[in-house]
Write a protein that holds these residues in place. Structure first.
Motif: not given
Length: 340
Positions: A235-236, A238, A253, A257, A262
């Motif tokens: 979940e972290n 990026i 994008s 999303n 992220d």
């Protein structure tokens, strides 16, 4: 055998004994030299306060003001050459001197001839954006950076013309076949690849056919490569990609999303902040070890894949762990260029 040359420690010892009241002959016997050597040493010490001889050397032909003129001109105009400085000094001060003397005066101020750092043009507005970004991320810890997948695209030539190749040869043998590097005028074409690195891992290299647009970026890279990688990280996770049109398109994008990925906001004109740039450099060196002329795109891509796999993971980890230093360098340069 009596010695006429003494070490610095022996001279200091002799001066100490003389100042303590010992006779010169006794000091000479204790040191193992002649009385005349001790006599000259003591006379020089009483006259100059120094124990070593001072050799006057050649007469200095430039004054302190003329030295300052050369050094300040070189600082103000870094591209000025020694002959140009020589002419400017003659016009300003009426003194003629050699280019070697000019270079010596610049060396005295620790000014050395160096190749300039090659960087991209940096707009004033982007300098501010880079500074703000670096200030916001300079305090990120290694755990936070370890969650980022740094990605980018890069081009490689089928006939790479690299200045990194060096050879051993004797003077006069530069034209021998084994001492030359054949360079194709048009490089034989290039291929573009996409890749990503993170702490503890890397993605596969993806060969980009034709050109990369938003749809192909989503279908060929994000769906099959980035999504599974994000699931493995957790979940972290990026994603870092730059502001190329295909990366920031609405289609991309929306997909990111909907996928819950992220994206790390990225300042424009900031390749020095992306550690994968150095990974591409490692890859280029690996390709050169496999040869510098490939028959076709497929052969080059095969070598790229193998060289990519052979890059030590620790080297990639070190690049990720350099992010805090990169941010600090941007802060110190007030958003300007850095050495990365």
């Amino acid at each position: 055998m009596e010695r006429s040359h003494l070490s610095r420690d022996e001279m200091l010892r002799a001066i100490g004994m003389l100042e303590a009241g010992m006779r010169q002959i006794d000091v000479a016997n204790a040191i193992g030299t002649s009385q005349s050597v001790i006599s000259r040493l003591f006379a020089r010490y009483r006259e100059t306060g120094a124990i070593s001889e001072r050799h006057p050397g050649r007469h200095r032909i430039t004054t302190r003001n003329q030295d300052r003129f050369l050094q300040m001109t070189a600082r103000r105009i870094p591209t000025v050459t020694a002959p140009e400085l020589q002419r400017q000094l003659q016009q300003a001060h009426g003194i003629a001197l050699s280019s070697r003397t000019v270079i010596n005066r610049l060396h005295e101020a620790n000014l050395r001839s160096r190749r300039p750092l090659r960087v991209q043009p940096l707009r004033r507005g982007n300098r501010g954006a880079r500074l703000i970004w670096a200030q916001e991320h300079v305090l990120w810890n290694n755990f936070q950076w370890a969650s980022v997948l740094f990605t980018d695209e890069s081009r490689f030539g089928i006939h790479p013309d690299s200045r990194r190749v060096r050879i051993w040869r004797q003077p006069g043998n530069e034209n021998r076949l084994q001492h030359v590097q054949e360079v194709h005028s048009f490089r034989g074409g290039t291929i573009m690849v996409w890749g990503g690195i993170s702490f503890g891992g890397r993605t596969d290299l993806v060969l980009i056919e034709n050109f990369l647009n938003a749809v192909s970026y989503r279908n060929q890279i994000l769906q099959p490569i980035v999504l599974p990688y994000a699931a493995a990280v957790g979940e972290n996770f990026i994603l870092m990609h730059d502001n190329a049109r295909c990366h920031v398109a609405a289609t991309v994008s929306e997909f990111l999303n909907e996928s819950g990925i992220d994206v790390l906001p990225w300042p424009a004109q900031s390749p020095d902040l992306n550690p994968i740039e150095q990974a591409w450099d490692m890859l280029q060196r690996g390709v050169l070890r496999g040869g510098n002329n490939f028959q076709n795109r497929e052969q080059l891509f095969a070598v790229l894949q193998e060289s990519w796999r052979l890059i030590p993971q620790q080297d990639l980890n070190n690049l990720i762990l350099s992010m805090q230093r990169r941010c600090r360098a941007v802060v110190n340069s007030r958003g300007g260029h850095t050495n990365y």
